[in-house]
Write a protein that holds these residues in place. Structure first.
Motif, mmCIF file in Angstrom:
data_model
loop_
_atom_site.group_PDB
_atom_site.id
_atom_site.type_symbol
_atom_site.label_atom_id
_atom_site.label_comp_id
_atom_site.label_asym_id
_atom_site.label_seq_id
_atom_site.Cartn_x
_atom_site.Cartn_y
_atom_site.Cartn_z
ATOM 1 N N GLU A 19 24.955 -1.346 39.011
ATOM 2 C CA GLU A 19 24.811 0.095 38.827
ATOM 3 C C GLU A 19 23.456 0.590 39.332
ATOM 4 O OE1 GLU A 19 27.860 0.081 35.046
ATOM 5 O OE2 GLU A 19 25.692 0.202 34.701
ATOM 6 N N TYR A 20 22.426 -0.225 39.175
ATOM 7 C CA TYR A 20 21.129 0.139 39.744
ATOM 8 C C TYR A 20 21.212 0.130 41.274
ATOM 9 C CZ TYR A 20 18.743 0.195 35.261
ATOM 10 O OH TYR A 20 18.339 0.542 33.991
ATOM 11 N N ALA A 21 21.915 -0.849 41.816
ATOM 12 C CA ALA A 21 22.094 -0.899 43.268
ATOM 13 C C ALA A 21 22.877 0.323 43.751
ATOM 14 C CB ALA A 21 22.814 -2.184 43.652
ATOM 15 N N GLN A 22 23.901 0.687 42.987
ATOM 16 C CA GLN A 22 24.714 1.848 43.334
ATOM 17 C C GLN A 22 23.887 3.128 43.263
ATOM 18 O OE1 GLN A 22 28.255 1.985 40.934
ATOM 19 N NE2 GLN A 22 28.864 4.012 41.642
ATOM 20 N N TYR A 23 23.052 3.234 42.261
ATOM 21 C CA TYR A 23 22.174 4.402 42.117
ATOM 22 C C TYR A 23 21.263 4.512 43.347
ATOM 23 C CZ TYR A 23 19.409 7.804 39.372
ATOM 24 O OH TYR A 23 18.803 8.940 38.907
ATOM 25 N N LEU A 24 20.652 3.403 43.727
ATOM 26 C CA LEU A 24 19.739 3.418 44.872
ATOM 27 C C LEU A 24 20.467 3.785 46.164
ATOM 28 C CD1 LEU A 24 17.663 0.240 44.015
ATOM 29 C CD2 LEU A 24 16.907 2.616 43.835
ATOM 30 N N ASP A 25 21.690 3.269 46.317
ATOM 31 C CA ASP A 25 22.477 3.624 47.502
ATOM 32 C C ASP A 25 22.789 5.113 47.528
ATOM 33 O OD1 ASP A 25 22.472 1.029 48.411
ATOM 34 O OD2 ASP A 25 24.452 0.544 47.589
ATOM 35 N N GLU B 221 12.129 9.187 42.805
ATOM 36 C CA GLU B 221 13.242 8.814 41.926
ATOM 37 C C GLU B 221 13.578 7.340 42.087
ATOM 38 O OE1 GLU B 221 17.610 10.633 40.627
ATOM 39 O OE2 GLU B 221 16.457 11.558 42.248
ATOM 40 N N ALA B 222 13.503 6.834 43.329
ATOM 41 C CA ALA B 222 13.779 5.414 43.561
ATOM 42 C C ALA B 222 12.799 4.536 42.791
ATOM 43 C CB ALA B 222 13.711 5.109 45.053
ATOM 44 N N GLU C 204 12.287 1.412 35.683
ATOM 45 C CA GLU C 204 13.060 1.391 34.426
ATOM 46 C C GLU C 204 13.911 0.129 34.347
ATOM 47 O OE1 GLU C 204 15.396 4.864 33.682
ATOM 48 O OE2 GLU C 204 13.682 6.224 33.835
ATOM 49 N N GLY C 205 14.588 -0.180 35.461
ATOM 50 C CA GLY C 205 15.432 -1.380 35.483
ATOM 51 C C GLY C 205 14.639 -2.647 35.292
ATOM 52 N N PHE C 206 13.448 -2.716 35.907
ATOM 53 C CA PHE C 206 12.584 -3.886 35.735
ATOM 54 C C PHE C 206 12.143 -4.010 34.273
ATOM 55 C CE2 PHE C 206 11.060 -3.194 40.370
ATOM 56 C CZ PHE C 206 12.129 -3.938 40.858
ATOM 57 N N ALA C 207 11.746 -2.885 33.681
ATOM 58 C CA ALA C 207 11.241 -2.893 32.300
ATOM 59 C C ALA C 207 12.335 -3.332 31.318
ATOM 60 C CB ALA C 207 10.720 -1.509 31.926
ATOM 61 N N LYS C 208 13.567 -2.943 31.589
ATOM 62 C CA LYS C 208 14.676 -3.316 30.701
ATOM 63 C C LYS C 208 15.137 -4.751 30.929
ATOM 64 C CE LYS C 208 16.606 1.343 30.179
ATOM 65 N NZ LYS C 208 17.765 2.229 30.479
ATOM 66 N N GLY C 209 14.732 -5.314 32.052
ATOM 67 C CA GLY C 209 15.169 -6.676 32.357
ATOM 68 C C GLY C 209 16.556 -6.743 32.956
ATOM 69 N N VAL C 210 17.124 -5.604 33.293
ATOM 70 C CA VAL C 210 18.464 -5.587 33.885
ATOM 71 C C VAL C 210 18.403 -6.037 35.339
ATOM 72 C CG1 VAL C 210 20.477 -4.159 34.432
ATOM 73 C CG2 VAL C 210 19.177 -3.727 32.345
ATOM 74 N N ILE C 211 17.352 -5.642 36.038
ATOM 75 C CA ILE C 211 17.129 -6.097 37.407
ATOM 76 C C ILE C 211 15.784 -6.807 37.472
ATOM 77 C CG2 ILE C 211 18.565 -4.343 38.516
ATOM 78 C CD1 ILE C 211 16.079 -2.685 39.030
ATOM 79 N N SER D 196 13.214 -5.840 45.278
ATOM 80 C CA SER D 196 11.773 -5.887 45.540
ATOM 81 C C SER D 196 11.445 -5.203 46.863
ATOM 82 C CB SER D 196 11.273 -7.331 45.539
ATOM 83 O OG SER D 196 11.878 -8.081 46.574
ATOM 84 N N GLU D 197 12.271 -5.391 47.883
ATOM 85 C CA GLU D 197 12.028 -4.747 49.180
ATOM 86 C C GLU D 197 12.171 -3.229 49.080
ATOM 87 O OE1 GLU D 197 14.606 -6.532 52.035
ATOM 88 O OE2 GLU D 197 13.318 -8.282 52.341
ATOM 89 N N LYS D 198 13.208 -2.790 48.352
ATOM 90 C CA LYS D 198 13.402 -1.351 48.198
ATOM 91 C C LYS D 198 12.262 -0.725 47.392
ATOM 92 C CE LYS D 198 18.400 -1.124 48.809
ATOM 93 N NZ LYS D 198 19.709 -0.742 48.219
ATOM 94 N N TYR D 199 11.797 -1.468 46.422
ATOM 95 C CA TYR D 199 10.687 -0.953 45.619
ATOM 96 C C TYR D 199 9.427 -0.829 46.468
ATOM 97 C CZ TYR D 199 7.245 -0.487 41.878
ATOM 98 O OH TYR D 199 6.219 -0.036 41.085
ATOM 99 N N THR D 200 9.135 -1.830 47.284
ATOM 100 C CA THR D 200 7.950 -1.801 48.148
ATOM 101 C C THR D 200 8.034 -0.637 49.131
ATOM 102 O OG1 THR D 200 7.694 -4.203 47.988
ATOM 103 C CG2 THR D 200 6.607 -3.108 49.839
ATOM 104 N N GLU D 201 9.219 -0.441 49.717
ATOM 105 C CA GLU D 201 9.415 0.636 50.683
ATOM 106 C C GLU D 201 9.231 2.001 50.019
ATOM 107 O OE1 GLU D 201 12.952 2.427 53.591
ATOM 108 O OE2 GLU D 201 13.319 0.660 52.347
ATOM 109 N N ALA D 202 9.883 2.172 48.840
ATOM 110 C CA ALA D 202 9.797 3.459 48.140
ATOM 111 C C ALA D 202 8.373 3.738 47.669
ATOM 112 C CB ALA D 202 10.754 3.459 46.951
#
Length: 444
Positions: free
Chosen positions: A274-280, A292-293, A299-306, A314-320
């Motif tokens: 769902e996090y991947a879907q949100y980012l897409d 927003e990204a 949030e996903g990292f903090a919850k431990g879901v991703i 990690s790549e998307k986070y670095t880019e954003a």
């Protein structure tokens, strides 16, 4: 689904009272009282015509059960009672006796024999036949004979039996036979019966949704959770409702984004995909909506879901993150040109940027500016007025302007966005019902 444990046994222990005496039943009409205390006489019990051989066999067995408190002995002698049955009155009384003896020795087979005798007697009262048709169905249900259980419970229902969760039991018997569409119909009846009684059984809604999903009826599954959300604001229900809803439609990336945003604000995001879907759905990740990204990923990292160790995230986070600095620095300077442009699309897109930065007041102004200029057309000439109005309504929700948001959502006419708006309206209703935050203590 697991059948109800010992369901039939519990019911069948509730036996009927014995109505025959130790000899012939002698019925005398009640005398009427005279004067001021005159009361309406109770209706006389139906006259029974027991055969003499039956009375001779029946009386000692009743004595064993009632006087001597020896149900085991009564069970041993009971076949003599059955052998002496000569008419329907005998059969009726023998049935009641078998049920009582069976209850005393916890013999389900004997109780079922008694039920069969009752149902076979033409003189058994209709209400008793109805009750014991259900109980026979309950015995079949407990024995996992779901074909007979369904048949008998349907008969009892059509005869007027209500209660004992009969609608749910019929539904589950059908489901056990892989007839899930019919099972959903009966679950609906179970839910309606609960509503009429002022109750809500949440498990029924979840069960109905699961059955709908099993048949790939995702719209139906979403609708069951939608009804459940009307009874309780629960993040798990929000997740399941929106997840099934999302699967029921073919959505554009922008429509998908507004579904995922609702799942996020209702704390419904649950899984990595769902996090991947949100980012897409954020379209050009790290370009259009970097703020927003970054926020969603953190949030996903903090919850431990991703995990940050996941290469994709990690790549998307670095880019954003890299794009966010420039985006933030230039954001304020985009407002004036957007408002000054004769075309509304620039103001709409600029509003999207501010919305992604959670600057909802500025986003609202820009969306209103875009709509005021007439149809909001993109570079291909496609009308984006509804998308703009939808985002305006979302901005108002985030700002707490619930009446204004409702008014804008009411103007949405496109099928997909209208369906999405229904969920945002439910969210508004829940926010409106939420208790106000306690006031800060006054300094003394």
């Amino acid at each position: 689904m697991k059948s109800v444990s010992k369901f039939a046994l519990t019911l069948s222990l509730l036996a009927l009272p014995l109505t025959a005496s130790h000899a012939a039943v002698e019925e005398k009409p009640a005398k009427e009282k005279k004067g001021k205390d005159k009361k309406e006489a109770a209706p006389a019990a139906p006259k029974r015509n027991y055969s003499k051989p039956f009375i001779a066999a029946y009386t000692p067995v009743v004595d064993l059960l009632n006087k001597q408190k020896n149900p085991a002995g009564a069970k041993t002698e009971f076949p003599k009672v059955v052998a002496a049955i000569a008419n329907d009155d005998d059969r009726y009384e023998a049935g009641i006796l078998a049920i009582n003896i069976g209850a005393g020795v916890k013999d389900l087979a004997l109780q079922e024999q008694g039920i069969d005798l009752l149902l076979a007697s033409a003189t058994t009262p209709a209400n008793i036949k109805t009750e014991y048709t259900f109980r026979k169905g309950a015995i079949a249900y407990d024995g996992k004979n779901f074909v007979n259980a369904e048949k008998l419970m349907l008969e009892a229902y059509n005869m007027g039996h209500r209660g004992n969760n009969i609608e749910f039991l019929i539904s589950n018997a059908q489901s056990q036979q892989n007839r899930d569409a019919e099972a959903m119909t009966w679950l609906g009846k179970a839910i309606e019966a609960d509503k009429a009684a002022g109750k809500v059984n949440k498990a029924y809604f979840v069960r109905a949704a699961n059955l709908a999903a099993k048949t790939k009826n995702y719209a139906g599954a979403a609708n069951w959770y939608k009804q459940l959300l009307a009874t309780e604001n629960n993040p798990d229900y929000w997740h399941d409702a929106l997840a099934f809803f999302d699967r029921s439609l073919t959505l554009s990336p922008e429509e998908e984004l507004d579904v995922m945003r609702l799942m996020r604000v209702t704390n419904g995001l649950r899984f990595q995909q769902e996090y991947a879907q949100y980012l897409d759905s954020l379209s050009y990740i790290g370009v259009r909506y970097p703020a927003e990204a970054v926020s969603v990923l953190e949030e996903g990292f903090a919850k431990g879901v991703i995990s940050r160790n996941n290469v994709t995230f990690s790549e998307k986070y670095t880019e954003a993150k890299a794009r966010l600095t420039e985006d933030t620095a230039t954001l304020a300077g985009t407002v004036a040109p957007a408002k000054a442009s004769p075309k509304g699309m620039l103001a709409s897109l600029t509003g999207d940027s501010f919305f992604s930065h959670k600057k909802y007041d500025t986003a609202k102004e820009l969306y209103e500016s875009a709509i005021s200029k007439g149809p909001v057309l993109d570079k291909d000439g496609k009308d984006q007025t509804e998308r703009t109005r939808f985002r305006l309504a979302m901005s108002k929700v985030m700002l707490g302007d619930y009446p204004g948001a409702k008014a804008d959502f009411a103007l949405i006419t496109g099928a997909n966005r209208k369906a999405i708006a229904e969920y945002w309206l439910m969210y508004i209703d829940q926010l409106s019902k939420a208790p106000a935050a306690p006031a800060a203590p006054t300094a003394t």
